[in-house]
Design a protein around this motif. Structure first.
Motif, PDB file in Angstrom:
ATOM      1  N   MET A   1       0.811  -1.015  -0.101  1.00  0.00           N
ATOM      2  CA  MET A   1      -0.136   0.009  -0.043  1.00  0.00           C
ATOM      3  C   MET A   1       0.890   1.258  -0.093  1.00  0.00           C
ATOM      4  SD  MET A   1      -2.956   0.910   2.654  1.00  0.00           S
ATOM      5  CE  MET A   1      -3.257   2.377   3.223  1.00  0.00           C
ATOM      6  N   SER A   2       0.655   2.205  -1.071  1.00  0.00           N
ATOM      7  CA  SER A   2       1.360   3.290  -0.776  1.00  0.00           C
ATOM      8  C   SER A   2       1.048   4.392  -0.192  1.00  0.00           C
ATOM      9  CB  SER A   2       1.492   3.639  -2.567  1.00  0.00           C
ATOM     10  OG  SER A   2       2.500   5.052  -2.718  1.00  0.00           O
ATOM     11  N   THR A   3       1.710   5.254   0.348  1.00  0.00           N
ATOM     12  CA  THR A   3       1.261   6.363   1.213  1.00  0.00           C
ATOM     13  C   THR A   3       2.238   7.579   0.734  1.00  0.00           C
ATOM     14  OG1 THR A   3       2.593   6.210   3.034  1.00  0.00           O
ATOM     15  CG2 THR A   3       0.589   4.996   3.300  1.00  0.00           C
ATOM     16  N   SER A   4       1.971   8.804   1.238  1.00  0.00           N
ATOM     17  CA  SER A   4       2.691   9.946   0.832  1.00  0.00           C
ATOM     18  C   SER A   4       4.064   9.659   1.296  1.00  0.00           C
ATOM     19  CB  SER A   4       1.864  11.160   1.149  1.00  0.00           C
ATOM     20  OG  SER A   4       2.127  11.170   2.645  1.00  0.00           O
ATOM     21  N   THR A   5       4.357   8.666   2.159  1.00  0.00           N
ATOM     22  CA  THR A   5       5.790   8.572   2.836  1.00  0.00           C
ATOM     23  C   THR A   5       6.616   7.583   2.264  1.00  0.00           C
ATOM     24  OG1 THR A   5       4.866   7.674   4.794  1.00  0.00           O
ATOM     25  CG2 THR A   5       5.138  10.009   4.952  1.00  0.00           C
ATOM     26  N   PRO A  41      17.059  -6.661   4.150  1.00  0.00           N
ATOM     27  CA  PRO A  41      15.996  -7.822   3.397  1.00  0.00           C
ATOM     28  C   PRO A  41      14.653  -7.679   4.025  1.00  0.00           C
ATOM     29  CG  PRO A  41      18.047  -9.182   4.411  1.00  0.00           C
ATOM     30  CD  PRO A  41      18.170  -7.540   4.827  1.00  0.00           C
ATOM     31  N   LEU A  42      13.706  -7.574   3.166  1.00  0.00           N
ATOM     32  CA  LEU A  42      12.381  -7.465   3.281  1.00  0.00           C
ATOM     33  C   LEU A  42      11.603  -8.702   3.230  1.00  0.00           C
ATOM     34  CD1 LEU A  42      11.577  -3.940   2.033  1.00  0.00           C
ATOM     35  CD2 LEU A  42      12.330  -4.371   4.158  1.00  0.00           C
ATOM     36  N   GLY A  43      11.993  -9.787   2.648  1.00  0.00           N
ATOM     37  CA  GLY A  43      11.059 -10.971   2.501  1.00  0.00           C
ATOM     38  C   GLY A  43      10.910 -11.050   0.977  1.00  0.00           C
ATOM     39  N   GLY A  44       9.946 -11.841   0.695  1.00  0.00           N
ATOM     40  CA  GLY A  44       9.867 -12.425  -0.830  1.00  0.00           C
ATOM     41  C   GLY A  44       8.569 -13.124  -0.998  1.00  0.00           C
ATOM     42  N   SER A  45       8.404 -13.549  -2.140  1.00  0.00           N
ATOM     43  CA  SER A  45       7.446 -14.278  -2.852  1.00  0.00           C
ATOM     44  C   SER A  45       7.884 -15.139  -3.814  1.00  0.00           C
ATOM     45  CB  SER A  45       6.249 -13.168  -3.226  1.00  0.00           C
ATOM     46  OG  SER A  45       4.972 -13.683  -3.459  1.00  0.00           O
ATOM     47  N   PRO A  57       6.260  -7.572   0.095  1.00  0.00           N
ATOM     48  CA  PRO A  57       6.374  -6.807   1.389  1.00  0.00           C
ATOM     49  C   PRO A  57       6.294  -5.374   0.887  1.00  0.00           C
ATOM     50  CG  PRO A  57       7.956  -8.251   1.462  1.00  0.00           C
ATOM     51  CD  PRO A  57       7.769  -8.298   0.210  1.00  0.00           C
ATOM     52  N   ALA A  58       5.867  -4.550   1.947  1.00  0.00           N
ATOM     53  CA  ALA A  58       5.967  -3.077   1.899  1.00  0.00           C
ATOM     54  C   ALA A  58       7.136  -2.516   2.133  1.00  0.00           C
ATOM     55  CB  ALA A  58       4.829  -2.399   3.010  1.00  0.00           C
ATOM     56  N   VAL A  66      15.702   0.048  -4.139  1.00  0.00           N
ATOM     57  CA  VAL A  66      15.152  -0.889  -4.022  1.00  0.00           C
ATOM     58  C   VAL A  66      15.939  -2.043  -4.738  1.00  0.00           C
ATOM     59  CG1 VAL A  66      13.083  -2.589  -4.489  1.00  0.00           C
ATOM     60  CG2 VAL A  66      12.950  -0.100  -3.648  1.00  0.00           C
ATOM     61  N   ARG A  67      15.933  -3.384  -4.298  1.00  0.00           N
ATOM     62  CA  ARG A  67      16.633  -4.316  -5.118  1.00  0.00           C
ATOM     63  C   ARG A  67      15.634  -5.522  -5.385  1.00  0.00           C
ATOM     64  NH1 ARG A  67      21.586  -6.342  -2.441  1.00  0.00           N
ATOM     65  NH2 ARG A  67      20.209  -7.582  -1.452  1.00  0.00           N
ATOM     66  N   LEU A  68      15.339  -6.096  -6.250  1.00  0.00           N
ATOM     67  CA  LEU A  68      14.526  -7.234  -6.517  1.00  0.00           C
ATOM     68  C   LEU A  68      15.551  -8.318  -7.016  1.00  0.00           C
ATOM     69  CD1 LEU A  68      11.481  -5.964  -8.428  1.00  0.00           C
ATOM     70  CD2 LEU A  68      11.640  -7.130  -6.231  1.00  0.00           C
TER      71      LEU A  68
END
Length: 136
Positions: A1-5, A41-45, A57-58, A66-68
């Motif tokens: 979910m995108s927010t202004s920050t 690291p934020l996680g994955g799918s 992940p957000a 960002v790195r994918l």
């Protein structure tokens, strides 16, 4: 979910060698808060039947890069195995290429982000090359 920050990220993979989405590719997401900062690291799918990762992940507030990381080797090995099985069932001549099933076993894409923007980064993939772009 995108927010202004925060920024948000999505991706999908198309296998251009077969003209179909790439299903079952593991994708890891990492972020950092500045050019010199360490990666977090934020996680994955994994990609679904449509080649999409719908549950990445957000991104944390303050993310600037960002790195994918796409683990494509297992995907191509599975395709090669399925192809060999199909050829064996059809009594087709054996493929004599003794090289690896994929030249690039991993694809790492790094890009800059700004708060409030959404970044859709598709991967166009084949066993011996790839390209990426900022989609919509």
């Amino acid at each position: 979910m995108s927010t202004s920050t925060t920024a948000s990220v999505s991706t999908h993979i198309l296998d251009t060698s077969i003209g179909r989405p790439a299903e079952g590719v593991a994708v890891r997401l990492a972020a950092r808060t500045g050019r010199e900062a360490d990666w977090r690291p934020l996680g994955g799918s994994a990609t679904d039947a449509d080649g999409r990762c719908k549950d990445l992940p957000a991104l944390p507030e303050g993310t600037t890069h960002v790195r994918l990381d796409f683990a494509v080797e297992a995907y191509f090995e599975k395709l090669t195995f399925a192809k060999k099985q199909a050829e064996a069932q059809q009594d087709a001549p054996a493929h004599r290429d003794s090289g690896p099933a994929v030249f690039f076993p991993e694809v790492a894409i790094t890009f800059a982000v700004v708060p409030g923007e959404h970044y859709h980064v598709p991967l166009l993939l084949n066993p011996f090359g790839y390209s990426v772009y900022r989609g919509s």
